[in-house]
Write a protein that holds these residues in place. Structure first.
Motif, PDB file in Angstrom:
ATOM      1  N   SER A  31      -3.848 -55.937  -5.998  1.00  0.00           N
ATOM      2  CA  SER A  31      -2.165 -56.065  -5.840  1.00  0.00           C
ATOM      3  C   SER A  31      -2.687 -54.843  -4.932  1.00  0.00           C
ATOM      4  O   SER A  31      -1.675 -54.748  -4.170  1.00  0.00           O
ATOM      5  CB  SER A  31      -2.051 -56.507  -7.090  1.00  0.00           C
ATOM      6  OG  SER A  31      -1.799 -57.140  -7.925  1.00  0.00           O
ATOM      7  N   GLU A  34      -3.625 -54.741  -1.542  1.00  0.00           N
ATOM      8  CA  GLU A  34      -2.557 -55.561  -0.869  1.00  0.00           C
ATOM      9  C   GLU A  34      -1.139 -55.242  -0.201  1.00  0.00           C
ATOM     10  O   GLU A  34      -0.956 -55.026   0.412  1.00  0.00           O
ATOM     11  CB  GLU A  34      -2.847 -56.703  -1.498  1.00  0.00           C
ATOM     12  CG  GLU A  34      -3.649 -57.478  -1.504  1.00  0.00           C
ATOM     13  CD  GLU A  34      -3.446 -59.025  -2.477  1.00  0.00           C
ATOM     14  OE1 GLU A  34      -3.069 -58.697  -2.850  1.00  0.00           O
ATOM     15  OE2 GLU A  34      -4.434 -60.195  -2.198  1.00  0.00           O
ATOM     16  N   THR A  35      -0.730 -54.166  -1.629  1.00  0.00           N
ATOM     17  CA  THR A  35       0.547 -53.504  -1.584  1.00  0.00           C
ATOM     18  C   THR A  35       0.144 -52.605  -0.267  1.00  0.00           C
ATOM     19  O   THR A  35       1.278 -51.819  -0.001  1.00  0.00           O
ATOM     20  CB  THR A  35       1.064 -52.595  -2.898  1.00  0.00           C
ATOM     21  OG1 THR A  35       1.386 -54.532  -3.433  1.00  0.00           O
ATOM     22  CG2 THR A  35       2.289 -52.099  -2.550  1.00  0.00           C
ATOM     23  N   TRP A  36      -0.656 -51.586  -0.523  1.00  0.00           N
ATOM     24  CA  TRP A  36      -0.802 -50.679   0.641  1.00  0.00           C
ATOM     25  C   TRP A  36      -0.396 -51.231   2.190  1.00  0.00           C
ATOM     26  O   TRP A  36      -0.053 -50.355   2.815  1.00  0.00           O
ATOM     27  CB  TRP A  36      -2.268 -50.105   0.495  1.00  0.00           C
ATOM     28  CG  TRP A  36      -2.811 -48.905   1.464  1.00  0.00           C
ATOM     29  CD1 TRP A  36      -3.544 -49.204   2.852  1.00  0.00           C
ATOM     30  CD2 TRP A  36      -2.067 -47.555   1.586  1.00  0.00           C
ATOM     31  NE1 TRP A  36      -3.630 -47.744   3.132  1.00  0.00           N
ATOM     32  CE2 TRP A  36      -2.921 -46.980   2.642  1.00  0.00           C
ATOM     33  CE3 TRP A  36      -2.030 -46.228   0.696  1.00  0.00           C
ATOM     34  CZ2 TRP A  36      -2.668 -45.238   2.754  1.00  0.00           C
ATOM     35  CZ3 TRP A  36      -1.399 -45.240   0.868  1.00  0.00           C
ATOM     36  CH2 TRP A  36      -1.947 -45.023   2.324  1.00  0.00           C
ATOM     37  N   GLU A  38       0.726 -53.784   2.929  1.00  0.00           N
ATOM     38  CA  GLU A  38       2.539 -53.933   2.736  1.00  0.00           C
ATOM     39  C   GLU A  38       3.206 -53.147   3.612  1.00  0.00           C
ATOM     40  O   GLU A  38       3.663 -52.968   4.455  1.00  0.00           O
ATOM     41  CB  GLU A  38       2.588 -54.981   1.982  1.00  0.00           C
ATOM     42  CG  GLU A  38       2.448 -56.476   1.940  1.00  0.00           C
ATOM     43  CD  GLU A  38       2.589 -56.845   0.815  1.00  0.00           C
ATOM     44  OE1 GLU A  38       3.862 -56.333  -0.438  1.00  0.00           O
ATOM     45  OE2 GLU A  38       1.891 -58.633   0.407  1.00  0.00           O
ATOM     46  N   VAL A  39       3.318 -51.900   2.340  1.00  0.00           N
ATOM     47  CA  VAL A  39       4.059 -50.720   2.581  1.00  0.00           C
ATOM     48  C   VAL A  39       3.560 -49.564   3.950  1.00  0.00           C
ATOM     49  O   VAL A  39       4.691 -49.301   4.177  1.00  0.00           O
ATOM     50  CB  VAL A  39       3.818 -49.821   1.153  1.00  0.00           C
ATOM     51  CG1 VAL A  39       5.004 -48.054   1.393  1.00  0.00           C
ATOM     52  CG2 VAL A  39       4.583 -50.868  -0.355  1.00  0.00           C
ATOM     53  N   LEU A  82       4.960 -47.000  -3.984  1.00  0.00           N
ATOM     54  CA  LEU A  82       3.687 -48.317  -3.716  1.00  0.00           C
ATOM     55  C   LEU A  82       4.396 -48.938  -5.194  1.00  0.00           C
ATOM     56  O   LEU A  82       4.379 -49.998  -5.373  1.00  0.00           O
ATOM     57  CB  LEU A  82       2.438 -47.742  -4.037  1.00  0.00           C
ATOM     58  CG  LEU A  82       1.456 -47.357  -2.645  1.00  0.00           C
ATOM     59  CD1 LEU A  82       0.516 -46.600  -3.070  1.00  0.00           C
ATOM     60  CD2 LEU A  82       0.906 -48.857  -1.914  1.00  0.00           C
ATOM     61  N   GLN A  85       6.902 -51.243  -5.174  1.00  0.00           N
ATOM     62  CA  GLN A  85       6.955 -52.557  -4.524  1.00  0.00           C
ATOM     63  C   GLN A  85       5.859 -53.516  -5.675  1.00  0.00           C
ATOM     64  O   GLN A  85       5.922 -54.831  -5.503  1.00  0.00           O
ATOM     65  CB  GLN A  85       5.838 -52.382  -3.172  1.00  0.00           C
ATOM     66  CG  GLN A  85       5.383 -53.757  -2.483  1.00  0.00           C
ATOM     67  CD  GLN A  85       6.730 -54.503  -2.145  1.00  0.00           C
ATOM     68  OE1 GLN A  85       7.715 -53.740  -2.031  1.00  0.00           O
ATOM     69  NE2 GLN A  85       6.809 -55.748  -1.710  1.00  0.00           N
ATOM     70  N   LEU A  86       4.570 -53.038  -6.415  1.00  0.00           N
ATOM     71  CA  LEU A  86       4.262 -53.720  -7.754  1.00  0.00           C
ATOM     72  C   LEU A  86       4.909 -53.753  -8.879  1.00  0.00           C
ATOM     73  O   LEU A  86       4.302 -54.749  -9.394  1.00  0.00           O
ATOM     74  CB  LEU A  86       3.071 -53.051  -7.840  1.00  0.00           C
ATOM     75  CG  LEU A  86       2.032 -51.684  -7.082  1.00  0.00           C
ATOM     76  CD1 LEU A  86       1.170 -50.762  -7.081  1.00  0.00           C
ATOM     77  CD2 LEU A  86       0.569 -53.490  -6.736  1.00  0.00           C
TER      78      LEU A  86
END
Length: 97
Positions: A31, A34-36, A38-39, A82, A85-86
């Motif tokens: 997660s 992937e978030t890295w 996206e952000v 981060l 978003q998480l």
């Protein structure tokens, strides 16, 4: 015991399963990576070699020293973005290498 006493939501069942089988760390690792991307967006993602979560520290290996210095100035902001978003506080420390 009635049927309603024994029911739980799918979300609760999944959380229970992850906790029981010690899988949450692996899920968090995926997660966060992937978030890295996206952000931070495709520009930073192109210079990111790897993203690794160890405990509550996120290690990000970048191929550009200039980008690494730029991002280090906004370290706490990146951590906030981060975690937001998480949906929970997973990252407490960010190490850019």
């Amino acid at each position: 015991m009635s049927k309603s006493d024994n029911q739980q939501s799918m979300s609760e069942a999944l959380k229970s399963f992850l906790k029981k089988n010690n899988l949450q760390k692996g899920i968090d690792q995926v997660s966060v990576a992937e978030t890295w991307n996206e952000v931070m967006g495709p520009g930073v993602a192109n210079y990111t070699r790897s993203v690794r979560l160890q405990g509550d520290t996120l290690y990000v290996y970048l191929t550009s020293s200039v980008l690494r210095e730029e991002l280090s100035l906004g370290n706490s902001k990146i951590i906030s973005l981060l975690n937001e978003q998480l949906g929970r506080e997973i990252v407490r420390t960010l190490v850019l290498q």
